[in-house]
Design a protein around this motif. Sequence first.
Motif, PDB file in Angstrom:
ATOM      1  N   GLY A 149       0.826  -1.205   0.000  1.00 32.24           N
ATOM      2  CA  GLY A 149       0.000   0.000   0.000  1.00 32.24           C
ATOM      3  C   GLY A 149       0.859   1.252   0.000  1.00 32.24           C
ATOM      4  N   GLU A 150       0.190   2.394  -0.011  1.00 30.45           N
ATOM      5  CA  GLU A 150       0.894   3.685  -0.049  1.00 30.45           C
ATOM      6  C   GLU A 150       1.805   3.859   1.159  1.00 30.45           C
ATOM      7  N   LEU A 151       1.312   3.488   2.345  1.00 28.03           N
ATOM      8  CA  LEU A 151       2.122   3.627   3.546  1.00 28.03           C
ATOM      9  C   LEU A 151       3.327   2.700   3.509  1.00 28.03           C
ATOM     10  N   GLY A 152       3.128   1.465   3.122  1.00 25.90           N
ATOM     11  CA  GLY A 152       4.241   0.511   3.046  1.00 25.90           C
ATOM     12  C   GLY A 152       5.319   0.970   2.083  1.00 25.90           C
ATOM     13  N   GLN A 153       4.918   1.487   0.939  1.00 22.04           N
ATOM     14  CA  GLN A 153       5.895   1.967  -0.039  1.00 22.04           C
ATOM     15  C   GLN A 153       6.598   3.226   0.449  1.00 22.04           C
ATOM     16  N   ALA A 154       5.844   4.145   1.087  1.00 23.64           N
ATOM     17  CA  ALA A 154       6.465   5.360   1.625  1.00 23.64           C
ATOM     18  C   ALA A 154       7.438   5.018   2.747  1.00 23.64           C
ATOM     19  N   LEU A 155       7.070   4.061   3.591  1.00 22.50           N
ATOM     20  CA  LEU A 155       7.949   3.639   4.684  1.00 22.50           C
ATOM     21  C   LEU A 155       9.204   2.965   4.143  1.00 22.50           C
ATOM     22  N   THR A 156       9.058   2.141   3.125  1.00 21.98           N
ATOM     23  CA  THR A 156      10.213   1.490   2.501  1.00 21.98           C
ATOM     24  C   THR A 156      11.178   2.523   1.940  1.00 21.98           C
ATOM     25  N   ARG A 157      10.657   3.513   1.207  1.00 21.97           N
ATOM     26  CA  ARG A 157      11.516   4.564   0.642  1.00 21.97           C
ATOM     27  C   ARG A 157      12.235   5.339   1.748  1.00 21.97           C
ATOM     28  N   LEU A 158      11.503   5.684   2.790  1.00 21.26           N
ATOM     29  CA  LEU A 158      12.084   6.473   3.878  1.00 21.26           C
ATOM     30  C   LEU A 158      13.142   5.676   4.642  1.00 21.26           C
ATOM     31  N   LEU A 159      12.895   4.398   4.873  1.00 13.83           N
ATOM     32  CA  LEU A 159      13.902   3.566   5.544  1.00 13.83           C
ATOM     33  C   LEU A 159      15.169   3.459   4.702  1.00 13.83           C
ATOM     34  N   HIS A 160      15.003   3.284   3.396  1.00 13.82           N
ATOM     35  CA  HIS A 160      16.179   3.240   2.510  1.00 13.82           C
ATOM     36  C   HIS A 160      16.925   4.572   2.534  1.00 13.82           C
ATOM     37  N   THR A 161      16.184   5.676   2.535  1.00 10.75           N
ATOM     38  CA  THR A 161      16.805   7.005   2.601  1.00 10.75           C
ATOM     39  C   THR A 161      17.604   7.169   3.881  1.00 10.75           C
ATOM     40  N   ARG A 162      17.121   6.604   4.964  1.00 11.79           N
ATOM     41  CA  ARG A 162      17.783   6.691   6.276  1.00 11.79           C
ATOM     42  C   ARG A 162      18.916   5.688   6.417  1.00 11.79           C
ATOM     43  N   GLY A 163      19.168   4.865   5.403  1.00 11.55           N
ATOM     44  CA  GLY A 163      20.273   3.914   5.460  1.00 11.55           C
ATOM     45  C   GLY A 163      19.920   2.592   6.098  1.00 11.55           C
ATOM     46  N   SER A 164      18.651   2.311   6.283  1.00 10.25           N
ATOM     47  CA  SER A 164      18.218   1.059   6.896  1.00 10.25           C
ATOM     48  C   SER A 164      17.882   0.045   5.804  1.00 10.25           C
ATOM     49  N   ASP A 165      18.370  -1.176   5.996  1.00  7.93           N
ATOM     50  CA  ASP A 165      18.064  -2.245   5.041  1.00  7.93           C
ATOM     51  C   ASP A 165      16.723  -2.872   5.375  1.00  7.93           C
ATOM     52  N   ILE A 166      16.064  -3.387   4.342  1.00  9.97           N
ATOM     53  CA  ILE A 166      14.854  -4.170   4.537  1.00  9.97           C
ATOM     54  C   ILE A 166      15.161  -5.542   3.966  1.00  9.97           C
ATOM     55  N   ARG A 167      15.206  -6.509   4.874  1.00  6.57           N
ATOM     56  CA  ARG A 167      15.532  -7.879   4.451  1.00  6.57           C
ATOM     57  C   ARG A 167      14.809  -8.878   5.353  1.00  6.57           C
ATOM     58  N   ASP A 168      14.566 -10.060   4.839  1.00  8.18           N
ATOM     59  CA  ASP A 168      13.774 -11.055   5.551  1.00  8.18           C
ATOM     60  C   ASP A 168      14.435 -11.565   6.831  1.00  8.18           C
ATOM     61  N   ASP A 169      15.760 -11.577   6.882  1.00 10.59           N
ATOM     62  CA  ASP A 169      16.457 -12.108   8.058  1.00 10.59           C
ATOM     63  C   ASP A 169      16.910 -11.016   9.028  1.00 10.59           C
ATOM     64  N   ALA A 170      16.317  -9.850   8.948  1.00 12.54           N
ATOM     65  CA  ALA A 170      16.692  -8.720   9.805  1.00 12.54           C
ATOM     66  C   ALA A 170      16.387  -9.033  11.275  1.00 12.54           C
ATOM     67  N   PRO A 171      17.133  -8.415  12.199  1.00 12.00           N
ATOM     68  CA  PRO A 171      16.916  -8.679  13.631  1.00 12.00           C
ATOM     69  C   PRO A 171      15.612  -8.103  14.182  1.00 12.00           C
ATOM     70  N   TRP A 172      14.997  -7.194  13.457  1.00 14.68           N
ATOM     71  CA  TRP A 172      13.744  -6.580  13.894  1.00 14.68           C
ATOM     72  C   TRP A 172      12.660  -6.824  12.855  1.00 14.68           C
ATOM     73  N   ARG A 173      11.472  -7.187  13.328  1.00 11.85           N
ATOM     74  CA  ARG A 173      10.326  -7.425  12.468  1.00 11.85           C
ATOM     75  C   ARG A 173       9.336  -6.280  12.680  1.00 11.85           C
ATOM     76  N   LEU A 174       9.055  -5.521  11.610  1.00  5.89           N
ATOM     77  CA  LEU A 174       8.124  -4.397  11.653  1.00  5.89           C
ATOM     78  C   LEU A 174       6.902  -4.786  10.825  1.00  5.89           C
ATOM     79  N   THR A 175       5.748  -4.876  11.484  1.00  7.87           N
ATOM     80  CA  THR A 175       4.526  -5.324  10.819  1.00  7.87           C
ATOM     81  C   THR A 175       3.533  -4.174  10.748  1.00  7.87           C
ATOM     82  N   LEU A 176       3.043  -3.902   9.531  1.00  5.38           N
ATOM     83  CA  LEU A 176       2.031  -2.867   9.298  1.00  5.38           C
ATOM     84  C   LEU A 176       0.681  -3.528   9.109  1.00  5.38           C
TER      85      LEU A 176
END
Length: 169
Positions: A51-78
């Motif tokens: 959705g719009e929020l998920g895509q905006a959050l993904t872009r913002l996390l990438h801008t902030r230098g945060s990776d989004i990956r399946d094996d990440a130590p933190w699970r963020l659920t929308l």
Amino acid sequence: MNPQRSDRRAFLGVALTASAAALLSGCGFQLRGRDSLPTLPAFALEGDTQGELGQALTRLLHTRGSDIRDDAPWRLTLSSVEMHNRRLGGDGRGSREHEFTLEARVSLQQRADQAYVWNRKSISTTTRLRVNDDDLLNRDVLIEEARQQLARELATRIIEHLASVEALR
């Protein structure tokens, strides 16, 4: 105009501006820019990510230098995002002010011990917009633009909430 009067006005303007700046800096006030958001760890983003929020959050996390990956130590659920529309003002026809609120429930879980930092925490953002209820085409366009803007603002609010989590630091 009297040259002394214009010099006095200029001096008073500078003095008031300097006084306001000194007062605001003394209380800890700072203007926030794009770089005010911190770098965050990697997240596994789950739930309503398309959705719009998920895509905006993904872009913002990438801008902030945060990776989004399946094996990440933190699970963020929308959860699914809800938009509420509240009409403000009288029952008259024509142009009317509306208050739009975009709300999401967000969960933050540490993968190592499955502990929740947040479990369906409600985060929302609100805007007001004057819409002509008789102009349906323009009304729908304005509401869609407001929804997109609210999604970007809500993504920023989620990042701000994440930045306040002590365990992420």
